[in-house]
Design a protein around this motif. Structure first.
Motif, PDB file in Angstrom:
ATOM      1  N   SER A   1      41.600  29.865  35.283  1.00 46.10           N
ATOM      2  CA  SER A   1      42.421  30.705  34.416  1.00 46.10           C
ATOM      3  C   SER A   1      42.885  31.934  35.190  1.00 46.10           C
ATOM      4  N   GLU A   2      44.050  32.440  34.818  1.00 41.25           N
ATOM      5  CA  GLU A   2      44.554  33.659  35.451  1.00 41.25           C
ATOM      6  C   GLU A   2      43.641  34.839  35.158  1.00 41.25           C
ATOM      7  N   ASP A   3      43.001  34.833  33.981  1.00 45.56           N
ATOM      8  CA  ASP A   3      42.073  35.913  33.636  1.00 45.56           C
ATOM      9  C   ASP A   3      40.914  35.983  34.628  1.00 45.56           C
ATOM     10  N   THR A   4      40.453  34.827  35.093  1.00 50.16           N
ATOM     11  CA  THR A   4      39.341  34.800  36.057  1.00 50.16           C
ATOM     12  C   THR A   4      39.766  35.482  37.364  1.00 50.16           C
ATOM     13  N   ILE A   5      40.960  35.147  37.834  1.00 50.54           N
ATOM     14  CA  ILE A   5      41.444  35.749  39.079  1.00 50.54           C
ATOM     15  C   ILE A   5      41.666  37.243  38.893  1.00 50.54           C
ATOM     16  N   ARG A   6      42.232  37.612  37.749  1.00 50.94           N
ATOM     17  CA  ARG A   6      42.466  39.036  37.506  1.00 50.94           C
ATOM     18  C   ARG A   6      41.148  39.805  37.467  1.00 50.94           C
ATOM     19  N   ARG A   7      40.117  39.209  36.902  1.00 55.18           N
ATOM     20  CA  ARG A   7      38.806  39.868  36.869  1.00 55.18           C
ATOM     21  C   ARG A   7      38.272  40.049  38.282  1.00 55.18           C
ATOM     22  N   ASP A   8      38.431  39.024  39.120  1.00 51.05           N
ATOM     23  CA  ASP A   8      38.009  39.145  40.524  1.00 51.05           C
ATOM     24  C   ASP A   8      38.750  40.288  41.217  1.00 51.05           C
ATOM     25  N   LEU A   9      40.046  40.371  40.964  1.00 52.23           N
ATOM     26  CA  LEU A   9      40.849  41.415  41.610  1.00 52.23           C
ATOM     27  C   LEU A   9      40.439  42.804  41.134  1.00 52.23           C
ATOM     28  N   ARG A  10      40.155  42.929  39.833  1.00 51.33           N
ATOM     29  CA  ARG A  10      39.699  44.237  39.314  1.00 51.33           C
ATOM     30  C   ARG A  10      38.387  44.650  39.977  1.00 51.33           C
ATOM     31  N   GLU A  11      37.472  43.708  40.091  1.00 52.05           N
ATOM     32  CA  GLU A  11      36.174  44.016  40.697  1.00 52.05           C
ATOM     33  C   GLU A  11      36.348  44.395  42.169  1.00 52.05           C
ATOM     34  N   MET A  12      37.203  43.658  42.879  1.00 51.42           N
ATOM     35  CA  MET A  12      37.416  43.942  44.297  1.00 51.42           C
ATOM     36  C   MET A  12      38.127  45.273  44.505  1.00 51.42           C
ATOM     37  N   ALA A  13      39.018  45.620  43.578  1.00 54.22           N
ATOM     38  CA  ALA A  13      39.669  46.935  43.659  1.00 54.22           C
ATOM     39  C   ALA A  13      38.636  48.033  43.459  1.00 54.22           C
ATOM     40  N   GLY A  14      37.698  47.812  42.536  1.00 48.53           N
ATOM     41  CA  GLY A  14      36.621  48.781  42.314  1.00 48.53           C
ATOM     42  C   GLY A  14      35.716  48.926  43.513  1.00 48.53           C
ATOM     43  N   GLU A  15      35.608  47.876  44.309  1.00 44.00           N
ATOM     44  CA  GLU A  15      34.791  47.903  45.529  1.00 44.00           C
ATOM     45  C   GLU A  15      35.594  48.381  46.743  1.00 44.00           C
ATOM     46  N   LYS A  16      36.858  48.829  46.505  1.00 46.23           N
ATOM     47  CA  LYS A  16      37.735  49.340  47.564  1.00 46.23           C
ATOM     48  C   LYS A  16      38.047  48.273  48.612  1.00 46.23           C
ATOM     49  N   LEU A  17      38.208  47.021  48.155  1.00 52.13           N
ATOM     50  CA  LEU A  17      38.532  45.928  49.059  1.00 52.13           C
ATOM     51  C   LEU A  17      40.015  45.595  49.060  1.00 52.13           C
ATOM     52  N   LEU A  18      40.723  46.020  48.020  1.00 49.62           N
ATOM     53  CA  LEU A  18      42.145  45.738  47.906  1.00 49.62           C
ATOM     54  C   LEU A  18      42.770  46.717  46.914  1.00 49.62           C
ATOM     55  N   LYS A  19      44.091  46.638  46.777  1.00 51.28           N
ATOM     56  CA  LYS A  19      44.818  47.498  45.841  1.00 51.28           C
ATOM     57  C   LYS A  19      45.443  46.619  44.768  1.00 51.28           C
ATOM     58  N   ARG A  20      45.083  46.861  43.523  1.00 49.77           N
ATOM     59  CA  ARG A  20      45.648  46.111  42.405  1.00 49.77           C
ATOM     60  C   ARG A  20      47.084  46.551  42.149  1.00 49.77           C
ATOM     61  N   VAL A  21      47.972  45.580  41.960  1.00 51.03           N
ATOM     62  CA  VAL A  21      49.341  45.843  41.544  1.00 51.03           C
ATOM     63  C   VAL A  21      49.680  44.864  40.439  1.00 51.03           C
ATOM     64  N   HIS A  22      50.823  45.093  39.774  1.00 48.28           N
ATOM     65  CA  HIS A  22      51.218  44.207  38.687  1.00 48.28           C
ATOM     66  C   HIS A  22      51.376  42.772  39.204  1.00 48.28           C
ATOM     67  N   GLY A  23      50.617  41.852  38.636  1.00 46.92           N
ATOM     68  CA  GLY A  23      50.727  40.442  38.997  1.00 46.92           C
ATOM     69  C   GLY A  23      49.831  39.994  40.121  1.00 46.92           C
ATOM     70  N   GLY A  24      49.087  40.914  40.742  1.00 48.77           N
ATOM     71  CA  GLY A  24      48.228  40.486  41.837  1.00 48.77           C
ATOM     72  C   GLY A  24      47.612  41.638  42.588  1.00 48.77           C
ATOM     73  N   ALA A  25      47.650  41.562  43.923  1.00 47.15           N
ATOM     74  CA  ALA A  25      46.996  42.582  44.743  1.00 47.15           C
ATOM     75  C   ALA A  25      47.659  42.670  46.107  1.00 47.15           C
ATOM     76  N   LEU A  26      47.491  43.838  46.737  1.00 48.87           N
ATOM     77  CA  LEU A  26      47.952  44.097  48.100  1.00 48.87           C
ATOM     78  C   LEU A  26      46.765  44.587  48.921  1.00 48.87           C
ATOM     79  N   PRO A  27      46.856  44.494  50.265  1.00 47.33           N
ATOM     80  CA  PRO A  27      45.821  45.131  51.088  1.00 47.33           C
ATOM     81  C   PRO A  27      45.806  46.630  50.836  1.00 47.33           C
TER      82      PRO A  27
END
Length: 251
Positions: free
Chosen positions: A32-58
């Motif tokens: 599900s897209e929700d699963t990926i979005r949750r992963d991205l939120r967690e990784m952004a909180g861990e300072k591993l990436l930058k969340r943007v609309h629709g996904g993520a950037l380095p």
């Protein structure tokens, strides 16, 4: 696929492609897209990436305001500036972008060098006060205070009337797949316009800007004449740029 495996895959995709599209990754993995979005939120909180609309950037480097950056001049910036200054020839028209790294170019130019310097940065123009042989053309417009450069329609129109031999482009991030980027849409448009009006474009690439991406793309990697990099940047950091056939000039 376990959570840790998904996150490792996300980081691999970021390094390879310079972005992660949540929906596309969810479709590829059958999740599900929700699963990926949750992963991205967690990784952004861990300072591993930058969340943007629709996904993520380095992650891109966090920049303090201009006055704070101006007070810091690293040895790396001085070496890059000296190399770029050595590329300028008498009689040329050179467009200097704003920024503290490009200010080092001016500081290493001979004060008696007959050259025309065009800039949309009042701080860069101020650095040229004692260059008696230089003609200085200052582009006006709406001042973007974070970078202390002029933007907007007035600046675009003035730039369109100038053909520079060389443009030294300032960026906040450089990525082999995402190209050159910065944090402001209007500033990115001005930079792109200057490059289109210049015969050659070079970027002084400080180490912290490599393999990072900011939200607003300026140009793809292949659109510049070369990157000026420090001699102590590890080869593994430069390999993706060599693979992309980008000219690397070592300072």
């Amino acid at each position: 696929m376990l959570t840790g495996q998904r996150k490792a895959l996300i980081l691999d995709i970021l390094r390879r492609d310079g972005q992660v599209i949540a929906k596309a990754l969810a479709d590829d993995l059958g999740l599900s897209e929700d699963t990926i979005r949750r992963d991205l939120r967690e990784m952004a909180g861990e300072k591993l990436l930058k969340r943007v609309h629709g996904g993520a950037l380095p992650l891109s480097p966090d920049l303090p305001d201009f006055s704070a950056r101006q007070s810091v001049s690293s040895d790396e910036k001085r070496r890059l500036g000296a190399h770029a200054a050595g590329m300028v020839r008498p009689g040329q028209t050179v467009f200097l972008d704003g920024g503290t790294t490009n200010a080092e170019i001016v500081r290493h130019l001979p004060k008696d060098l007959p050259v025309t310097i065009v800039t949309h940065s009042p701080t860069i123009a101020g650095e040229l006060e004692h260059h008696s042989a230089a003609d200085v053309i200052l582009i006006g417009g709406k001042l973007y205070k974070h970078s202390m450069v002029a933007t907007g329609a007035v600046a675009m129109a003035a730039i369109a009337s100038i053909r520079a031999d060389t443009f030294f482009l300032g960026v906040t991030a450089i990525h082999p797949a995402r190209g050159f980027s910065t944090g402001d849409f209007e500033e990115a448009a001005i930079k792109r316009h200057i490059a289109q009006c210049s015969a050659e474009t070079y970027v002084l690439a400080t180490r912290e800007k490599l393999n990072a991406a900011s939200p607003c793309q300026i140009l793809p990697m292949t659109s510049v004449s070369g990157l000026i990099v420090s001699s102590d940047v590890p080869e593994e950091s430069l390999a993706p740029y060599r693979d992309a056939e980008v000219s690397l000039l070592t300072a």
